[in-house]
Design an enzyme around this catalytic site. Sequence first.
Site, mmCIF file in Angstrom:
data_model
loop_
_atom_site.group_PDB
_atom_site.id
_atom_site.type_symbol
_atom_site.label_atom_id
_atom_site.label_comp_id
_atom_site.label_asym_id
_atom_site.label_seq_id
_atom_site.Cartn_x
_atom_site.Cartn_y
_atom_site.Cartn_z
ATOM 1 N N LYS A 79 12.551 -5.589 -29.393
ATOM 2 C CA LYS A 79 11.934 -6.403 -30.611
ATOM 3 C C LYS A 79 10.640 -6.115 -30.492
ATOM 4 C CE LYS A 79 12.583 -10.830 -32.980
ATOM 5 N NZ LYS A 79 12.700 -12.334 -32.555
ATOM 6 N N SER A 154 15.501 -13.613 -36.659
ATOM 7 C CA SER A 154 14.544 -12.973 -36.865
ATOM 8 C C SER A 154 14.617 -11.357 -35.991
ATOM 9 C CB SER A 154 13.314 -13.367 -36.346
ATOM 10 O OG SER A 154 13.172 -13.845 -34.923
ATOM 11 N N SER A 178 17.342 -16.722 -33.398
ATOM 12 C CA SER A 178 17.251 -15.142 -33.767
ATOM 13 C C SER A 178 17.704 -14.211 -32.834
ATOM 14 C CB SER A 178 15.735 -15.214 -33.655
ATOM 15 O OG SER A 178 15.068 -15.687 -34.591
HETATM 16 N N1 GLN Z 1 15.096 -18.935 -38.116
HETATM 17 C C1 GLN Z 1 14.439 -19.844 -37.176
HETATM 18 C C2 GLN Z 1 12.899 -20.003 -37.595
HETATM 19 O O1 GLN Z 1 12.473 -19.491 -38.429
HETATM 20 C C3 GLN Z 1 14.535 -19.239 -35.816
HETATM 21 C C4 GLN Z 1 13.622 -18.028 -35.723
HETATM 22 C C5 GLN Z 1 13.903 -17.549 -34.090
HETATM 23 O O2 GLN Z 1 14.733 -17.789 -33.602
HETATM 24 N N2 GLN Z 1 12.750 -16.623 -33.692
HETATM 25 O O3 GLN Z 1 12.203 -20.562 -37.006
#
Ligand code: GLN
Length: 473
Positions: A79, A154, A178
Amino acid sequence: MNLTGLTIREIHQGLSNKDFSVLELTRKYLDKIGKEDKKVNSFLTVSSDSALLQAKKTDEMIARDKNIPMLAGTVVAVKDIILAKDIRCTAGSKILENYIAPYDATCVERLKKQGVIVLGKTNLDEFAMGSSTENSAFGPTKNPHDLTRVPGGSSGGSAAAVSANFCSFALGTDTGGSVRQPASFCGIVGLNPTYGAVSRYGLISFASSLDQAGPMTKTVEDCKIVFDIISGKDELDSTSVEAGLIPQYTDFKIKDMVIGVPKEYFVEGIDPKVLELINNTIKVYQERGAKVEEISLPHQEYSIPCYYIIVPSEASANLARYDGIKYGYSKSKVQNLIDVYLESRGEGFGDEVRRRIMLGAYVLSAGYYEAYYLRAQKVRTLIKRDFDRAFEKVDVIFTPVSPTPAFKLGEKTKDPLKMYLSDILTASVKLAGLPAISVPCGKVDGLPVGLQIIGKPFEDRKIMDVAGILEEQ
Ligand code: GLN
């Protein structure tokens, strides 16, 4: 033989038997990415030259050594918020579009030491803020199961790359869901390790009290293999714990297991077909001897408000370092220093990132700090205590990962609140610092759905053992 579809163990066997070489395997992935990733957009950078060089070196190591490490010659997609030395690391943001990582994150370094090939960097929501990978400055990733749908986020690029067989496995990061939610959407396995189980050194910080890197793999067994290598103490991250604090795999008996099913997670708003599938999956465990008990996590309803106060606060502090001078994008034709800051940040960050910086700065400001940030911290403790209490009675907790299967591209981009609600079943785990895994448990309307298994702190290996049972089915 379909080389790109192989699991880590299968690759290990193939390399040990000399059925193929690491170079051959790496080329297969590269060919496949070249042909198919235009429509998926899972990679932001494919580091072909360094990957091929590394593959040759690993082939030499395999020819020389008798004991080939299990991961040697496997190929990872990382990532693009995790640093891999000498490869561009954008965090999905214009502000870091040309930033070259000067060193390896500890998790990447540990993989490389085993002879793992870094194939490239995967797409994500900008600074990992999002649930669909649509907040990337470099265009959305599509779900390989249905190109009109999101892969989740994400870590959507990592999930899509594993699911499309562009790599052997991937690394993602989980701050509010994410790793698990994209794993669920793309039909792969994703582990969010206990906070402190895996070093955060070399992760671009988003919300430091929640960020964790985790494996995204084709099978539970692969997930175990990767976790065993990347977990444990790192001098460079003071929140990482000694490997000895993370219990080993044990002889695990399903008959001794009590599964907690929290009533607050099986409510209106969750797709009934998803609930049915999760309930059927729980029955599979029950039939094999596990006891099932309904539990209550009464503060679950506060997890989203609590998360969306704490996370922007930490993000606004962490992102203060992008000032147009120290890193990345810098607006040059400006009159004075303040304009360098304002215009570089204004142009370099996307909408969602700017929204969170504003929210965070607001809730941390004098007068509002006590009303929002401090209260959210107290609620965080209540959420953690709910889990502590539940785990006095049960060994693991089962829930869905996401209220729905993968949604359509564009479906939630206009309404940030709708997007935030995607985290409703994954965020509280993070506020409590617990391990949780998403394991595929079937399909709804032709789309993959994951079961979430939550464990006590540092029982990462236990939840992987429990997830493994489903895979045997
Ligand atoms: N959807 C969550 C956020 O936008 C989780 C993001 C993540 O785990 N990086 O904060």
